[in-house]
Design a protein around this motif. Structure first.
Motif, PDB file in Angstrom:
ATOM      1  N   PHE A   1       0.837  -1.200   0.000  1.00 11.98           N
ATOM      2  CA  PHE A   1       0.000   0.000   0.000  1.00 11.98           C
ATOM      3  C   PHE A   1       0.871   1.249   0.000  1.00 11.98           C
ATOM      4  O   PHE A   1       1.832   1.330   0.763  1.00 11.98           O
TER       5      PHE A   1
ATOM      6  N   SER B   1       0.456   5.705  -0.440  1.00 15.40           N
ATOM      7  CA  SER B   1      -0.510   6.791  -0.510  1.00 15.40           C
ATOM      8  C   SER B   1      -0.426   7.537  -1.840  1.00 15.40           C
ATOM      9  O   SER B   1      -0.078   8.706  -1.881  1.00 15.40           O
ATOM     10  N   ASP B   2      -0.725   6.846  -2.916  1.00 17.02           N
ATOM     11  CA  ASP B   2      -0.769   7.464  -4.248  1.00 17.02           C
ATOM     12  C   ASP B   2      -2.219   7.548  -4.695  1.00 17.02           C
ATOM     13  O   ASP B   2      -2.941   6.565  -4.611  1.00 17.02           O
ATOM     14  N   SER B   3      -2.624   8.697  -5.192  1.00 18.52           N
ATOM     15  CA  SER B   3      -3.983   8.813  -5.701  1.00 18.52           C
ATOM     16  C   SER B   3      -4.156   7.931  -6.930  1.00 18.52           C
ATOM     17  O   SER B   3      -3.200   7.661  -7.653  1.00 18.52           O
ATOM     18  N   ILE B   4      -5.389   7.506  -7.132  1.00 17.32           N
ATOM     19  CA  ILE B   4      -5.672   6.590  -8.228  1.00 17.32           C
ATOM     20  C   ILE B   4      -5.623   7.335  -9.559  1.00 17.32           C
ATOM     21  O   ILE B   4      -6.291   8.348  -9.738  1.00 17.32           O
TER      22      ILE B   4
ATOM     23  N   SER C   1      -1.869   3.390  -8.116  1.00 11.52           N
ATOM     24  CA  SER C   1      -2.938   2.821  -7.318  1.00 11.52           C
ATOM     25  C   SER C   1      -2.457   2.800  -5.873  1.00 11.52           C
ATOM     26  O   SER C   1      -1.280   2.533  -5.618  1.00 11.52           O
ATOM     27  N   PRO C   2      -3.322   3.088  -4.913  1.00  7.86           N
ATOM     28  CA  PRO C   2      -2.882   3.080  -3.515  1.00  7.86           C
ATOM     29  C   PRO C   2      -2.643   1.664  -2.992  1.00  7.86           C
ATOM     30  O   PRO C   2      -2.126   1.498  -1.904  1.00  7.86           O
ATOM     31  N   SER C   3      -3.016   0.682  -3.768  1.00  9.99           N
ATOM     32  CA  SER C   3      -2.816  -0.705  -3.363  1.00  9.99           C
ATOM     33  C   SER C   3      -2.378  -1.460  -4.603  1.00  9.99           C
ATOM     34  O   SER C   3      -2.988  -1.331  -5.656  1.00  9.99           O
TER      35      SER C   3
ATOM     36  N   LEU D   1      -7.661  -2.572 -13.710  1.00  9.15           N
ATOM     37  CA  LEU D   1      -7.357  -3.758 -12.917  1.00  9.15           C
ATOM     38  C   LEU D   1      -8.236  -3.861 -11.675  1.00  9.15           C
ATOM     39  O   LEU D   1      -8.445  -4.943 -11.149  1.00  9.15           O
ATOM     40  N   TYR D   2      -8.713  -2.718 -11.174  1.00  8.63           N
ATOM     41  CA  TYR D   2      -9.451  -2.736  -9.915  1.00  8.63           C
ATOM     42  C   TYR D   2     -10.928  -2.388 -10.073  1.00  8.63           C
ATOM     43  O   TYR D   2     -11.654  -2.283  -9.103  1.00  8.63           O
ATOM     44  N   GLU D   3     -11.355  -2.181 -11.321  1.00 12.51           N
ATOM     45  CA  GLU D   3     -12.776  -1.916 -11.565  1.00 12.51           C
ATOM     46  C   GLU D   3     -13.569  -3.205 -11.649  1.00 12.51           C
ATOM     47  O   GLU D   3     -14.733  -3.245 -11.291  1.00 12.51           O
TER      48      GLU D   3
END
Lengths: 818, 339
Positions: free
Chosen positions: B195, B197-200, B205-207, B328-330
């Motif tokens: 993880f 702390s980067d904005s999407i 990606s924050p993760s 990837l995360y949608e």
């Protein structure tokens, strides 16, 4: 860090290579070049022109006709620029000749890849041969060339014309300092020395085997002694190991010479005036942040370096008031604070246009303290981000002397003799024993000790032949042990020249952990059942609880909170996997994907205590979700049972509809119990919850969750072959009238417990509720199969077992239909 | 008599040959071989033959009968074969009609890439292990040679729970955990979520997933690291893949390197995937810092090791030409269906 190549070449005069070669080789020795930009890209046939006359255009109010001396000839150019008025003359301007190129348009918009070709033509009937250029057309901006007009043609300053002895026809690219390449580096945090031009130049010299020349700094100052003007006292020498101060009297502000402006401009720093430019120049060159105070504002002409007191506040020169505490190191005068050490000066001592006498500070501050103070004060500056990496205290003296030399050279003021230097404990070079065998042992190489020593010499590391020690100068703050030396050797020997070998030694077994094997099977089963792998975030919004109708008092609300989340939507660690799954399903639904089946295999985070004092439990959940055709509660149940079968969970599975699951339809949900223990749950999502996730009314969404850590102890890959039955089976069908509230599961419990060894299998073949059935009842029919492994069963034996079963069923209030 | 028989046989065979269906054949059988059939009638004439000639006569008649019977049988078979053929012809299907699929689900591109990486390293004798996602700062930083106040603590924008506990910003803490267990030699990879702390956006990606690798043994060298990662790159991106090792800095390895692979889209000539560089950066690695070994209870005078960390998303994005990390995360089914 962005640095013009021309500045590097000042200290590595023999350096001769293309920008590409430079980038490639520097990258391979560890100074990573992210990219480079040629400032004269798309600038062709660009010369200095002298405007000889400006006349009115006969047919256009806003255009003028200029005769411009471009060296070998005089050309006529029509322009609409507002700063070349009719009747003016003598201006020196950049001119692109017929057939040449400029980088962009006068509006300063994005630069076209191929530039803009300029051709001779007519403007409102008057021939125009070429174009006089604005700074935007040359691909730059007002920020880099503060003397450029807001709108109009760039006009060379008198001082620049004098300094460069400009004549019409000279290269305008050169005159503007655009004959340069700006190189962008990615400097790693261990190499503080390379946040400076001389540091990079030293690496460049070593990389190309060229000579490295430090700037020559001669002694400066008048006959006076700075100690007679100023006193410096450092109370905390741990947080401020060194403090150097020098003074300049009779400040005379002027623009810096073009050579300095060019260096700064091409490094991305806006030239301002000689004094500011000098400190910026030295910062770039030596990597030592400096600060200048107005001597006349320093009360008691005394500087005291000490920590603030809790509750103090201070106005920095950006006008903001900062809260302080006793850990933040401050620069004070005899009465008050004048700056936050290593971060920013104060409003109260800042340099104004009326300054007469300036105090230069070049100090060394503890990196960790600067970093923490910057965080507390909420103010990270260029200076603090350099200081926090931990600087070489010996560099402070070199930098302040360089600044004073530039002051004299630029005629910016009168340097007072001497330097105040509070430096109680001198930083000495580190010595590392030279162990070439161990270096080769670590690298797997056969590099000779002589080659290693040659490399050390190239990067200015000393060598003590007597003690066989490498002497590390204080500017290399990253070298401490053999492994560090090994890296230095390898950087210049060549990372790409060493062999490729594979580890030898004791063989090891490659494998997945048992848990990962189970995970893999679970993923396979989910996919065979038509579910696709979704990946979701581990953190989510606390609003999820409301959306899922989870009551205030629920354990699920005890979530771990991130102290610095990206936003509320990502602020808690999930305690259930439902929100992530429903969010993914909802996205699909709202994009009109008709039949969707997803699964997710990820953790939930269950704190043992809150606030967290130990690591939480991370429980992996297999979550299946879907909506659309051919999916219902029993589809989900089917996947669960297929999985159990394939991971050897052959014990008794129960489905308990009574569990407290507020997010599910109250009549369509169940806890999954394996040998009496809850291992998961499944159900149809409650219509209110569906609505919260933007599903239209009537859409049925299903979710099943399996708690993997609860499954794993029950899994087994032991299989025992039973033999295929040799004797015939006896089939019996029973048709029953069952009170509605009795579950089929209860009937099956009776069959299972009372059927004994002889009951081989049973199958529900009819279930009916309706008019023909007695009110309050349903009709249920099972087909039972009896068999023994060792004999053909007699009717009497089967009848005996059947009687037991029927007795059991009657006890549930079930009537047998004939 | 013989002539008559020959004639009858000839007639019968001719009729058999002409018969179009089983009925017609049956008619021929009845006409010649039935109870009142013509050949049967000749047989019946046996009684008028002189006793000494009867055996020869019987043989001739039987031969004729047999000849007709065989012809009948053959014709019958031919006809039934023809009938079967016609039945099958009538059952022709349009093989281009849609398939009935089991609708098997699809893997996630990251998982597919991870499975591939695991396969490669398991083949080289590595064990796949896991570590906690919520981690002590001590494991995430201190034991990796990143003490309190070290600038690297800021470089990785870390999510904190409190001063001591954080969301791991790298999979490297698993290194420390495995080394502390003290079972040597070590050959492990540790995939998992990390993880920051980067904005999407399209590239952040924050993760995300990392795969950590660690080998510790006697006589492990930098050339072993290079050889191992060469093998890995060739397995993952194809046998012609070249690697390029560049010096870099990580606090927990020394010497450290970043590794580029020759662009697997253009082979190194330069294209939009490698931004015309011909090389694509895929991982960071290095020799385990002696200080880290010592902190984890392994004698750095006796043992050496190497470690590497690979970003899984990066590999998946490159390998499958996915241009936006958000996909990837949608979990859009239309996206997942492509893997």
């Amino acid at each position: 860090m962005n640095t013009p190549l021309s500045w590097i070449k000042d200290y590595v005069p023999e350096l001769s290579c293309t920008a590409q070669e430079y980038s490639d080789r520097m990258t391979l020795t560890g100074t990573k070049v992210e990219g480079y930009k040629k400032l004269d890209k798309n600038l062709e046939k660009l010369v200095v022109g002298e405007v000889l006359s400006v006349e009115r255009h006969p047919d256009a109010d806003k255009l003028v006709i200029c005769q411009v001396n471009v060296g070998k000839e005089t050309v006529q150019i029509v322009t609409g620029a507002p700063n070349i008025p009719v009747g003016s003359k003598g201006q020196y301007v950049p001119v692109v000749l017929d057939g040449g190129k400029v980088a962009g348009g006068h509006d300063g918009g994005p630069l076209p890849e191929e530039g803009i070709r300029i051709k001779a033509g007519k403007l409102r009937g008057v021939p125009s041969n070429g174009m006089m250029c604005s700074i935007e057309e040359l691909g730059s901006d007002h920020n880099a060339y503060p003397n450029a007009p807001e709108s109009g043609i760039y006009i060379f300053d008198e001082a620049v014309i004098r300094e460069l002895s400009l004549k019409p026809g000279d290269s305008a690219v050169k005159a503007l300092g655009m004959d340069d390449v700006v190189v962008e580096y990615e400097i790693t945090s261990n190499r503080v020395d390379c946040y400076a031009v001389i540091g990079i130049a030293r690496e460049a010299a070593a990389t190309f085997g060229a000579r490295f020349e430090m700037p020559k700094v001669k002694e400066t100052g008048n006959g006076e002694d700075v100690h007679d003007y100023l006193k410096v006292r450092v109370e905390d020498t741990k947080l401020c190991p060194r403090y150097c101060a020098r003074m300049v009297k009779n400040i005379r502000f002027a623009p810096s010479p073009e050579w300095m402006q060019k260096r700064l401009r091409n490094s991305g720093i806006r030239p301002i005036n000689n004094l500011v430019d000098i400190t910026n120049f030295v910062m770039e060159e030596y990597g030592q942040p400096m600060h200048a105070y107005d001597y006349d504002t320093i009360a008691g002409h005394e500087i005291v370096v000490k920590c603030a007191e809790d509750g103090d506040s201070f106005q920095t020169l950006d006008g903001q008031v900062r809260k302080l505490d006793h850990t933040i190191l401050m620069i004070n005068d005899g009465e008050k604070a004048v700056g936050i050490a290593g971060i920013m000066g104060g409003e109260n001592s800042k340099i104004t246009d009326h300054v007469h006498t300036v105090v230069f500070e070049a100090a060394n501050f503890d990196g960790v303290n600067v970093r923490l103070s910057a965080k507390k004060a909420g103010l990270r500056t260029d200076a603090s981000s350099i200081f926090e990496k931990g600087l070489d205290p010996n560099n402070a003296e070199a930098a302040i002397n360089r600044a004073c030399q530039l002051v004299e050279e630029l005629g910016c003021g009168e340097v007072v003799g001497g330097m105040i230097d509070v430096y109680p404990e001198k930083d000495l070079p580190v010595r590392i024993p030279f162990t070439p065998d161990r270096i080769n042992g670590l690298l797997g190489t056969h590099i000779s000790p002589e080659e290693m020593k040659e490399i050390f010499k190239k990067i200015d590391l000393g060598f003590d032949e007597e003690t066989q020690e490498v002497i590390v100068p204080t500017f290399r703050r990253d070298l401490h042990c053999m492994a560090d030396l090994a890296e230095e050797v390898l950087r210049f020997h060549g990372y790409d020249t060493i062999e490729s070998t594979l580890p030898v030694g004791e063989a090891t077994t490659g494998k997945l952990s048992y848990k990962l094997r189970i995970d893999q099977i679970a993923r396979n089963i989910a996919e065979f059942a038509g579910f696709s792998h979704a990946m979701t975030y581990a953190f989510e919004s606390p609003k999820a609880f409301e959306k899922l109708l989870i009551p205030e008092a629920s354990e699920l609300r005890k979530a771990i909170v991130i102290s610095n989340p990206l936003g509320e939507d990502f602020s808690i660690m999930r305690t259930q996997p439902l929100n992530a799954m429903l969010t993914a399903l909802s996205l699909n639904y709202n994009r009109r994907n008709p039949n969707v089946r997803l699964y997710d295999m990820a953790n939930i985070y269950v704190p043992k205590t809150l606030p967290l004092t130990e690591l939480p439990e991370e429980r992996e959940q297999l979550t299946l979700g879907g909506y659309g055709e051919d999916i219902d509660f029993f589809t989900m149940k089917g996947v669960v049972e297929e999985l159990f079968e394939h991971i050897g969970m052959t014990g008794r599975v129960h489905y308990d509809p009574a569990g407290d699951r507020p997010y599910f339809h109250p009549g369509r949900k169940a806890d999954i119990l394996y040998n009496g223990q809850v291992v998961g749950y499944l159900g149809e999502v409650h219509p209110k919850v569906c609505a919260n996730y933007d599903f239209k009314e009537g859409v049925r969404v299903y979710i099943a969750v399996l708690d993997m850590p609860a499954l794993i102890p029950n899994t087994s890959f032991d299989r025992h072959y039973q033999g295929i039955a040799k004797y015939p089976a006896t089939a019996r069908d029973i048709s029953m009238l069952v009170p509605k509230e009795v579950l089929v599961g209860q009937i099956e419990d009776v069959l299972q417990t009372r059927g004994g060894k002889l009951l081989e299998s049973f199958r529900l073949f009819d279930l009916y509720e309706g008019e023909q059935v007695k009110a309050g009842c349903k009709s249920v029919a099972y087909s039972l199969s009896f068999r023994a492994q060792d004999r053909t069963l007699t009717d009497e034996e089967v009848n005996g077992t059947m009687r037991k079963i029927l007795n059991g069923l009657e006890a549930l209030g079930i009537e047998l239909r004939s | 008599m013989n002539e008559q028989l020959t004639k009858l046989t000839g007639e019968a065979l001719e009729k058999i040959a002409k018969a179009q269906d089983l009925d017609a054949l049956n008619g021929v059988r009845v006409e010649y071989l039935g109870k009142k059939g013509l050949i049967t009638a000749v047989m019946k004439g046996m009684k008028d033959v002189a006793p000494e000639d009867r055996p020869a006569f019987g043989q001739v008649v039987n031969e004729a009968r047999q000849q007709v019977e065989e012809a009948l049988e053959k014709a019958k078979q031919a006809l039934s074969e023809k009938a079967e053929e016609e039945r099958l012809k009538a059952e022709v299907i349009d093989v281009t009609l849609p398939a009935k699929k089991a609708n098997i689900g699809h893997g996630h591109p990251c998982q597919i890439a991870l499975d591939e990486v695991e396969r490669i390293f398991i083949g080289m004798g590595y064990e796949v292990v896991e570590g906690p996602e919520i981690e002590w700062q001590e494991y995430n930083f201190t034991k990796l040679n990143i003490p309190e106040g070290h600038p690297a603590r800021d470089e990785q924008d870390t999510f904190y729970i409190n001063d001591e506990i954080l969301l791991r910003s790298q999979t490297s803490p698993v290194q420390a955990r495995v080394m502390e267990q003290g079972k040597l030699p070590i050959r492990m990879i540790a995939p998992g979520r990390v993880f920051r702390s980067d904005s999407i956006d399209a590239t952040h990606s924050p993760s995300f997933y990392q795969i950590e690798g660690l080998v510790v043994d006697r006589h492990i060298t930098m050339t072993d690291l290079k050889g191992t990662l060469d093998e890995f790159a060739k397995e993952l991106f194809g046998p012609d893949t070249k690697t390029r090792f560049r010096p870099h800095h990580f606090p927990f390895t020394e010497p450290s390197a970043e590794v580029d692979v020759s662009c697997f889209k253009c082979g190194g000539k330069g294209c939009r995937f490698c931004k015309d560089e011909g090389w694509i950066e895929i991982l960071g690695c290095g020799m385990v810092h002696p200080h880290v070994l010592d902190m984890c209870g392994i004698d750095s005078n006796e043992y050496t090791g190497f470690a590497f960390g690979v970003g899984l998303e990066r590999i998946a994005l490159l390998k499958y030409e996915i241009d936006d990390m958000r996909l990837l995360y949608e979990n859009d089914q239309r996206f997942l269906n492509q893997f």
